[in-house]
Design an enzyme around this catalytic site. Sequence first.
Site, mmCIF file in Angstrom:
data_model
loop_
_atom_site.group_PDB
_atom_site.id
_atom_site.type_symbol
_atom_site.label_atom_id
_atom_site.label_comp_id
_atom_site.label_asym_id
_atom_site.label_seq_id
_atom_site.Cartn_x
_atom_site.Cartn_y
_atom_site.Cartn_z
ATOM 1 N N ASP A 130 0.864 -1.175 0.000
ATOM 2 C CA ASP A 130 0.000 0.000 0.000
ATOM 3 C C ASP A 130 0.905 1.231 0.000
ATOM 4 O OD1 ASP A 130 -2.377 1.663 0.515
ATOM 5 O OD2 ASP A 130 -1.489 1.861 2.518
ATOM 6 N N ASP A 133 -0.037 5.044 0.799
ATOM 7 C CA ASP A 133 -0.204 6.038 1.865
ATOM 8 C C ASP A 133 -0.386 5.355 3.218
ATOM 9 O OD1 ASP A 133 -0.123 8.094 -0.075
ATOM 10 O OD2 ASP A 133 -2.234 7.727 -0.539
#
Length: 520
Positions: A350, A352
């Site tokens: 991922d 952020d």
Amino acid sequence: MSELPSSELLPPDYAVVIPSLGRPSLQRLLDTLAAQHEPLPREVVVVDDRAEAPDELKLTVDAALPWAARVLRGHGRGPAAARNAGWRVTSTPWVCFLDDDVELPADWSQHLAADLSAAGPGVGGSQARLHVPLPVHRRPTDWERGTAGLRDAAWATADMAYRRCALEQVHGFDERFPRAYREDADLALRVQRAGWVLQRGRRTTVHPVRPADDWVSLRVQRGNTDDALARRLHGRGWRAVAQAPPGRLRWHAVTTAAAGVAAAALLSRRRWVAASAGLLWGGLTGDFARRRLAPGPRPSEEQWWPELRRMATTSVAIPPAAVWHRARGEWRHRRGADPWPPPLRAVLFDRDGTLVHDVPYNGEPDAVRAVDSARPALDLVRAAGLATGVISNQSGIARGLLSREQVDAVNARVAAELGPFDTWQVCPHGPEDGCPCRKPRPGLVLQAARELGVRPEQCAVIGDIGADVQAARAAGARAVLVPTPVTLAEEVSAAPVVAPDLYAAVTTLLAGPAAPGAPR
């Protein structure tokens, strides 16, 4: 039901795991489970394995059971994956797997306790004796006889208890078996190969015949694909070791070949060849139908005409269907199959909150700040020869807060600071768009795997919220959660693997083989 042993034994500590498709039969199972007496399961986990699981199943479970139970999402990946998701969130020494279409006698828990207490230290699993009620006023149909075959089936997970340490040793069920077929035999073979003994207990569980339509026998031919995987994993003699009946595939192949020759000869106007092959096909098909009809209802009994109609139509369709599914399985596994779990080939991150500090709807490259352990963690992954990728929800595009160009510019800055990634997958949709790519749906993971040329179960996903874990699970990938201050407590408790930082997450993945969602 047999007499309970009279010896005084400490009651075993066990959990119950039930994969379910939300069928009405689940209510009956929950009712009979709720009516049990001591010793009761310490934990009950129901895994809703529908691809789009509504919330009413949790309400059903909470209303039926007098104690707390967990309901998890299975994402429609099949009973093997659902059972893995269930047992990995439990903590008891024994895990009892029940199918959602069985019923428990009133003294089931007492007999289960006796079976588990009597299991020596080398016993890795205990199977129940299955009772399949059949009609007493007529002969059983083909479908009813097929269900009754569970009485003699070895290690059927309709009611099968395993030691946790045995499950951990073999990494649970092989999730490449997508149906309720052969996944239990495969697990039993691997557990026994690891040195454990499996035994039949003295408890009895009722397995009613599930309602089915006229074409159910045709649909179950899909299991021939799984037979191909079982042969690749366990060798040509796997049926004898797994105590599985030999089947009729060879006759189906001859029948299908005869039909093919007859059709080809007819097209080429070779009438004698077409007639001869057609007669062979008709004889084999008629014999197959006769064998299926002979033990069934008689003309004077109810169900005779519907059974005759079913057998006549499906006996024609089953041989080519069986051959097709087996050929498809052989092609899919033509290069063999790795032992479960397959080796890790890619790590997907991922963006952020995982690789970089989260700046909501960030469109400014200068605002990118990598987390402290991101570069060392990525160096480890790349040094191990694994592919890397980023999977990121960017709903700011759909909301008009960001342009795709801004997102691409931020991604370029991330790559400049942390090194190149082998794939970038971005979902530009909002939560209300219902797209298949937005996490927690599996689209980003599946697309990344396709682009990298690997299978989803050869990937791992590292993220900071539950949506990352759920996307990995839905795709069949491994998952590691690295919590941040925004991570919810329930997301942490539901995660199969939790690491304190990104570097620890990577070292956990590289430490050794771990199945999707392996235990903490």
